[in-house]
Design a protein around this motif. Structure first.
Motif, PDB file in Angstrom:
ATOM      1  N   GLY A  96       7.909  -3.676 -11.756  1.00 24.93           N
ATOM      2  CA  GLY A  96       8.284  -2.556 -11.531  1.00 24.93           C
ATOM      3  C   GLY A  96       9.026  -2.565  -9.900  1.00 24.93           C
ATOM      4  N   VAL A  97       8.717  -1.581  -8.871  1.00 18.28           N
ATOM      5  CA  VAL A  97       9.468  -1.500  -7.563  1.00 18.28           C
ATOM      6  C   VAL A  97       9.329  -3.260  -7.041  1.00 18.28           C
ATOM      7  CG1 VAL A  97       9.009  -1.053  -5.192  1.00 18.28           C
ATOM      8  CG2 VAL A  97       8.617   0.530  -6.897  1.00 18.28           C
ATOM      9  N   ILE A  98       8.642  -4.249  -6.818  1.00 23.83           N
ATOM     10  CA  ILE A  98       8.251  -5.541  -6.534  1.00 23.83           C
ATOM     11  C   ILE A  98       9.252  -6.725  -6.899  1.00 23.83           C
ATOM     12  CG2 ILE A  98       6.267  -6.253  -6.877  1.00 23.83           C
ATOM     13  CD1 ILE A  98       7.961  -6.156  -3.491  1.00 23.83           C
ATOM     14  N   ASP A 152       6.592  -6.620 -19.749  1.00 26.77           N
ATOM     15  CA  ASP A 152       6.985  -5.775 -19.090  1.00 26.77           C
ATOM     16  C   ASP A 152       5.920  -4.731 -20.194  1.00 26.77           C
ATOM     17  OD1 ASP A 152       6.662  -4.074 -16.069  1.00 26.77           O
ATOM     18  OD2 ASP A 152       6.301  -2.316 -18.131  1.00 26.77           O
ATOM     19  N   ARG A 153       4.595  -3.645 -19.773  1.00 25.68           N
ATOM     20  CA  ARG A 153       4.084  -3.316 -20.444  1.00 25.68           C
ATOM     21  C   ARG A 153       5.021  -2.471 -21.322  1.00 25.68           C
ATOM     22  NH1 ARG A 153      -0.962  -0.009 -17.351  1.00 25.68           N
ATOM     23  NH2 ARG A 153       1.030   1.003 -16.748  1.00 25.68           N
ATOM     24  N   ARG A 195      11.654  -1.848 -20.039  1.00 23.81           N
ATOM     25  CA  ARG A 195      11.821  -2.297 -18.245  1.00 23.81           C
ATOM     26  C   ARG A 195      12.353  -3.907 -18.781  1.00 23.81           C
ATOM     27  NH1 ARG A 195       8.007   0.479 -14.028  1.00 23.81           N
ATOM     28  NH2 ARG A 195       8.481   2.238 -14.528  1.00 23.81           N
ATOM     29  N   LEU A 237       3.281  -8.992 -11.966  1.00 29.01           N
ATOM     30  CA  LEU A 237       3.746  -8.698 -11.044  1.00 29.01           C
ATOM     31  C   LEU A 237       3.801  -7.150 -10.780  1.00 29.01           C
ATOM     32  CD1 LEU A 237       7.789  -9.563  -9.733  1.00 29.01           C
ATOM     33  CD2 LEU A 237       5.252 -10.126  -8.914  1.00 29.01           C
ATOM     34  N   THR A 238       1.734  -7.167 -11.995  1.00 30.25           N
ATOM     35  CA  THR A 238       1.908  -6.257 -12.803  1.00 30.25           C
ATOM     36  C   THR A 238       0.834  -5.525 -11.718  1.00 30.25           C
ATOM     37  OG1 THR A 238       0.302  -6.993 -13.738  1.00 30.25           O
ATOM     38  CG2 THR A 238       1.119  -6.887 -15.034  1.00 30.25           C
ATOM     39  N   HIS A 282      -4.040  -7.526 -12.858  1.00 31.00           N
ATOM     40  CA  HIS A 282      -3.633  -8.708 -12.213  1.00 31.00           C
ATOM     41  C   HIS A 282      -4.527  -9.428 -13.446  1.00 31.00           C
ATOM     42  CE1 HIS A 282      -2.186  -7.954  -8.727  1.00 31.00           C
ATOM     43  NE2 HIS A 282      -1.262  -7.263  -9.648  1.00 31.00           N
ATOM     44  N   GLU A 288      -6.775  -9.083 -16.487  1.00 32.66           N
ATOM     45  CA  GLU A 288      -5.546  -9.539 -18.409  1.00 32.66           C
ATOM     46  C   GLU A 288      -4.952 -10.454 -18.347  1.00 32.66           C
ATOM     47  OE1 GLU A 288      -4.992  -5.757 -19.231  1.00 32.66           O
ATOM     48  OE2 GLU A 288      -3.230  -5.929 -20.493  1.00 32.66           O
ATOM     49  N   GLU A 299       0.582 -10.911  -7.793  1.00 35.53           N
ATOM     50  CA  GLU A 299       0.887 -10.637  -6.804  1.00 35.53           C
ATOM     51  C   GLU A 299      -0.540 -10.425  -6.044  1.00 35.53           C
ATOM     52  OE1 GLU A 299       1.936  -8.917  -4.047  1.00 35.53           O
ATOM     53  OE2 GLU A 299       4.003  -9.558  -4.509  1.00 35.53           O
ATOM     54  N   LYS A 300      -0.473  -9.612  -4.940  1.00 37.44           N
ATOM     55  CA  LYS A 300      -2.337  -9.427  -4.097  1.00 37.44           C
ATOM     56  C   LYS A 300      -2.222  -8.151  -4.567  1.00 37.44           C
ATOM     57  CE  LYS A 300       0.225  -6.505  -1.679  1.00 37.44           C
ATOM     58  NZ  LYS A 300       0.296  -5.678  -1.597  1.00 37.44           N
ATOM     59  N   HIS A 345       6.267   6.325  -2.638  1.00 37.19           N
ATOM     60  CA  HIS A 345       5.878   5.198  -3.950  1.00 37.19           C
ATOM     61  C   HIS A 345       6.230   6.211  -5.316  1.00 37.19           C
ATOM     62  CE1 HIS A 345       4.915   2.281  -7.433  1.00 37.19           C
ATOM     63  NE2 HIS A 345       5.174   1.335  -6.437  1.00 37.19           N
ATOM     64  N   TYR A 370      -2.292  -9.245   3.283  1.00 37.39           N
ATOM     65  CA  TYR A 370      -0.891  -9.970   5.019  1.00 37.39           C
ATOM     66  C   TYR A 370      -2.023 -10.602   6.201  1.00 37.39           C
ATOM     67  CZ  TYR A 370       1.979  -7.612   1.390  1.00 37.39           C
ATOM     68  OH  TYR A 370       2.693  -6.954   0.354  1.00 37.39           O
TER      69      TYR A 370
HETATM   70  N1  LIG Z   1       5.635  -1.972  -4.079  1.00 37.58           N
HETATM   71  C1  LIG Z   1       5.483  -3.119  -3.567  1.00 37.58           C
HETATM   72  O1  LIG Z   1       6.086  -2.488  -1.861  1.00 37.58           O
HETATM   73  C2  LIG Z   1       4.842  -3.829  -3.128  1.00 37.58           C
HETATM   74  C3  LIG Z   1       4.967  -4.639  -2.134  1.00 37.58           C
HETATM   75  C4  LIG Z   1       4.081  -6.506  -2.246  1.00 37.58           C
HETATM   76  C5  LIG Z   1       3.434  -6.179  -2.764  1.00 37.58           C
HETATM   77  N2  LIG Z   1       3.222  -5.226  -4.316  1.00 37.58           N
HETATM   78  C6  LIG Z   1       2.438  -5.716  -5.090  1.00 37.58           C
HETATM   79  O2  LIG Z   1       3.057  -5.892  -6.386  1.00 37.58           O
HETATM   80  C7  LIG Z   1       2.107  -5.591  -7.592  1.00 37.58           C
HETATM   81  C8  LIG Z   1       3.009  -4.662  -8.167  1.00 37.58           C
HETATM   82  O3  LIG Z   1       3.566  -3.111  -7.454  1.00 37.58           O
HETATM   83  P1  LIG Z   1       4.691  -2.203  -7.979  1.00 37.58           P
HETATM   84  O4  LIG Z   1       4.309  -1.535  -6.427  1.00 37.58           O
HETATM   85  O5  LIG Z   1       5.968  -3.328  -8.441  1.00 37.58           O
HETATM   86  O6  LIG Z   1       4.562  -2.126  -9.046  1.00 37.58           O
HETATM   87  P2  LIG Z   1       4.858  -1.061 -10.199  1.00 37.58           P
HETATM   88  O7  LIG Z   1       3.700   0.215 -10.361  1.00 37.58           O
HETATM   89  O8  LIG Z   1       6.043  -0.598  -9.498  1.00 37.58           O
HETATM   90  O9  LIG Z   1       5.204  -1.887 -11.237  1.00 37.58           O
HETATM   91  C9  LIG Z   1       4.197  -2.416 -12.027  1.00 37.58           C
HETATM   92  C10 LIG Z   1       5.189  -2.972 -13.033  1.00 37.58           C
HETATM   93  O10 LIG Z   1       3.834  -3.594 -14.238  1.00 37.58           O
HETATM   94  C11 LIG Z   1       3.726  -2.741 -15.561  1.00 37.58           C
HETATM   95  N3  LIG Z   1       2.802  -3.478 -16.162  1.00 37.58           N
HETATM   96  C12 LIG Z   1       1.369  -2.911 -15.788  1.00 37.58           C
HETATM   97  N4  LIG Z   1       0.241  -3.219 -16.617  1.00 37.58           N
HETATM   98  C13 LIG Z   1       0.941  -3.844 -16.778  1.00 37.58           C
HETATM   99  C14 LIG Z   1       0.024  -5.127 -18.397  1.00 37.58           C
HETATM  100  N5  LIG Z   1      -1.272  -5.050 -18.313  1.00 37.58           N
HETATM  101  N6  LIG Z   1       1.150  -5.697 -18.929  1.00 37.58           N
HETATM  102  C15 LIG Z   1       2.396  -5.857 -18.703  1.00 37.58           C
HETATM  103  N7  LIG Z   1       3.202  -4.709 -17.617  1.00 37.58           N
HETATM  104  C16 LIG Z   1       2.302  -4.258 -17.056  1.00 37.58           C
HETATM  105  C17 LIG Z   1       4.325  -1.309 -14.959  1.00 37.58           C
HETATM  106  O11 LIG Z   1       4.891  -1.055 -16.341  1.00 37.58           O
HETATM  107  C18 LIG Z   1       5.362  -1.493 -14.152  1.00 37.58           C
HETATM  108  O12 LIG Z   1       6.574  -1.475 -14.658  1.00 37.58           O
HETATM  109  C19 LIG Z   1       0.467  -4.706  -6.877  1.00 37.58           C
HETATM  110  O13 LIG Z   1      -0.195  -5.872  -7.057  1.00 37.58           O
HETATM  111  C20 LIG Z   1       0.814  -4.785  -5.313  1.00 37.58           C
HETATM  112  O14 LIG Z   1       0.556  -4.809  -5.013  1.00 37.58           O
HETATM  113  C21 LIG Z   1       3.712  -4.386  -4.125  1.00 37.58           C
END
Ligand SMILES: NC(=O)c1ccc[n+]([C@@H]2O[C@H](COP(=O)([O-])OP(=O)(O)OC[C@H]3O[C@@H](n4cnc5c(N)ncnc54)[C@H](O)[C@@H]3O)[C@@H](O)[C@H]2O)c1
Length: 374
Positions: free
Chosen positions: A22-24, A45-46, A50, A81-82, A87, A89, A104-105, A171, A191
Motif C-alpha cells: 500500500g501507501v508506505i 498482497d491480499r 498490487r 507492510l500490511t 500484522h 497473522e 511496520e508499527k 489517506h 515514533y
Molecule cells: N501511510 C503512511 O504514511 C504510513 C507511514 C508509516 C507507517 N505506516 C504503517 O504501514 C502499515 C501500512 O500502512 P499503509 O498506509 O501502507 O496501508 P495501506 O492500506 O495503504 O496498505 C496496506 C496493504 O496491505 C494489504 N494487506 C492487508 N492485509 C493483508 C494480508 N492479510 N495479507 C496481505 N496483504 C494484506 C492491503 O491489500 C494493502 O495493499 C501500517 O501499519 C501503518 O501504520 C504507514
C-alpha cells in the motif's frame, strides 16, 4: 559492498519478501532497491493485482501469493507492510515458515498478539524487528548522544506532543486508523514513545486519560471521498510515563485538534533543555539551551545516527545483524500504549512488565556506508 545486478538490485545480501503493497511500501522500495545487504526477492498482497503491478516495475522480483512468499526458499526475512490488524497473522505465518520478520508499527494490533509473535520467534529461533526506524536517524540519535554525554545533567522530564485533524483528510483508505490497532496513540505513539525510550530508558508504569470527539469520520480524498466510516477507538489520548531512571514524560496524541504549535519532543534536565525534531522524520535540528540563564539556543551538529536516512534503514540495520529497531523495543512500546488506554479506562496507574535493553547508540554513519553507493 554488494555488486549491482542488471535490475539495479544488490546481488548480495539477505533475501527480502515484502507483504503489503500500500501507501508506505513506496518509501521502503525507494530505500531497498539497490541497497547493500538486502535483495528484494518477491512481493505479495491480499490484492494480487498490487503484487503484479509492483513486480512489473522491478525486474527479477516475483509476484506471489502471501503463502507462496513465506514458502519461498530465497526469502530470508519477511517485511510486513500490511495494516495493523493483519500484522499478527502475517508475522506468525512467516515465522512458521522459518523466516525472520521486520514489520511496520505497531508490532501487532494488541499487546497479546504482539507477545505471541515474540514468543513464537523465540521458539523458532528467528528474529523480529519493527518500525519505527526514524529513531535511528541523526535527529533522535544526536539528542540521545547529548543526553548520554551528560550535557543537560540528570534528565527530569520530557514532553511529546502530536495533534492533528486525523488521517482521513489525506489517506484514501483510512478505516484502519479508527479501528483497534489504530487511533492517534497506536499510529503516531510509536515514533514518540520509541524516541523517549531511546532517550530516557524503559518505562515501568503509566497513567493515562483519553476521549473521543466523534463516532464517525468522513473520508476526504480518493475514490471513497465523502464516505462516512465508524470510529471504534479513542481519538485523544494523554498520559504520563514513569521511566525506570526516574524521569517523567508527559505525552499527548490526538486526531481531535486543528493544529498545534507545541514542539514535538522536549527533554528537560537539571542543567539544560533539548528540543528535538519531529521523530516521524529521520533528521532535523536538535536545539540545546543551557541552564546558565541565557535565552540563547545552540543547534547541535549531528553526532550520531544514520545520515540522510529513510524508511527501510531499520531493515538494513536488522539484516546487518545490529537489530536496533528491535522487536523487544516495539513490544515494550506497544505495552506502554496498551497500558495508557487501560489506565484511562480504569482510572488507575498501570505497571509495565517488559524491560528491554535499549539498543546501542548508532554511530554517525554516512549514507554510502549504510546503503551503498548509488
Ligand atoms: N501511510 C503512511 O504514511 C504510513 C507511514 C508509516 C507507517 N505506516 C504503517 O504501514 C502499515 C501500512 O500502512 P499503509 O498506509 O501502507 O496501508 P495501506 O492500506 O495503504 O496498505 C496496506 C496493504 O496491505 C494489504 N494487506 C492487508 N492485509 C493483508 C494480508 N492479510 N495479507 C496481505 N496483504 C494484506 C492491503 O491489500 C494493502 O495493499 C501500517 O501499519 C501503518 O501504520 C504507514
Amino acid at each position: 559492498m554488494g555488486g549491482q545486478s542488471m535490475n539495479g538490485q544488490g546481488m548480495n545480501g539477505q533475501g527480502i519478501g515484502i507483504v503489503g503493497l500500500g501507501v508506505i511500501s513506496r518509501a521502503y522500495l525507494d530505500t531497498l532497491v539497490g541497497a547493500d545487504g538486502a535483495r528484494i526477492v518477491a512481493v505479495a498482497d491480499r490484492d494480487p493485482e498490487r503484487a503484479r503491478a509492483v513486480a512489473a516495475e522491478l525486474p527479477g522480483v516475483r509476484a506471489l501469493t502471501p503463502a507462496e512468499l513465506y514458502a519461498h526458499p530465497d526469502v530470508d526475512t519477511v517485511l510486513n507492510l500490511t495494516v495493523p490488524s493483519a500484522h499478527h497473522e502475517v508475522a506468525i505465518a512467516a515465522l512458521a515458515a522459518g523466516k525472520h520478520v521486520f514489520g511496520e508499527k505497531p508490532l501487532a494490533a494488541t499487546f497479546a498478539e504482539a507477545t505471541d509473535v515474540m514468543e513464537r520467534a523465540r521458539v523458532a529461533g528467528r528474529a523480529v524487528g519493527g518500525a519505527p526506524d526514524t529513531v535511528l536517524g541523526t535527529g533522535i540519535q544526536t539528542a540521545r548522544a547529548v543526553v548520554e554525554a551528560g550535557v543537560i545533567g540528570r534528565p527530569v522530564s520530557a514532553t511529546a506532543t502530536w495533534l492533528s485533524r486525523g488521517h482521513e483528510a489525506w489517506h484514501p483508505n483510512p478505516d484502519f486508523y479508527y479501528l483497534p490497532g489504530g487511533g492517534p496513540l497506536l499510529d503516531m505513539g510509536p515514533y514518540y514513545l520509541t524516541s523517549l525510550v531511546h532517550l530516557l530508558g524503559p518505562v515501568d508504569a503509566v497513567q493515562g486519560a483519553s476521549s473521543r470527539a466523534r463516532d464517525t469520520r468522513v473520508i476526504g480524498s480518493g475514490p471513497r471521498a465523502g464516505e462516512e466510516i465508524p470510529v471504534d477507538v479513542d481519538t485523544h489520548v494523554t498520559g504520563v510515563l514513569h521511566h525506570v531512571g526516574g524521569a517523567l514524560s508527559t505525552v499527548t496524541f490526538s486526531f481531535d485538534a486543528v493544529a498545534t504549535r507545541a514542539e514535538p519532543i522536549e527533554v528537560h534536565g537539571v542543567e539544560g533543555m533539548l528540543v528535538l525534531p519531529d521523530p516521524n522524520h529521520f533528521s532535523g535540528d536538535v536545539h540545546l539551551r543551557p541552564a546558565d540563564g541565557s535565552t540563547d539556543e545552540r543547534i547541535i551538529a549531528p553526532r550520531a545516527g544514520y545520515v540522510d536516512a529513510a524508511r527501510g534503514v531499520g531493515l538494513l540495520d536488522f539484516v546487518a545483524g545490529h537489530r536496533r529497531a528491535s522487536g523487544e523495543i516495539a513490544l515494550h512500546v506497544l505495552e506502554i500504549m496498551t497500558a495508557l488506554l487501560e489506565s484511562s479506562r480504569r482510572g488507575a496507574r498501570v505497571a509495565i512488565a517488559s524491560a528491554p535493553a535499549v539498543p546501542p547508540l548508532v554511530p554517525l554513519t554516512p549514507r554510502a556506508q549504510w546503503r551503498g553507493p548509488r
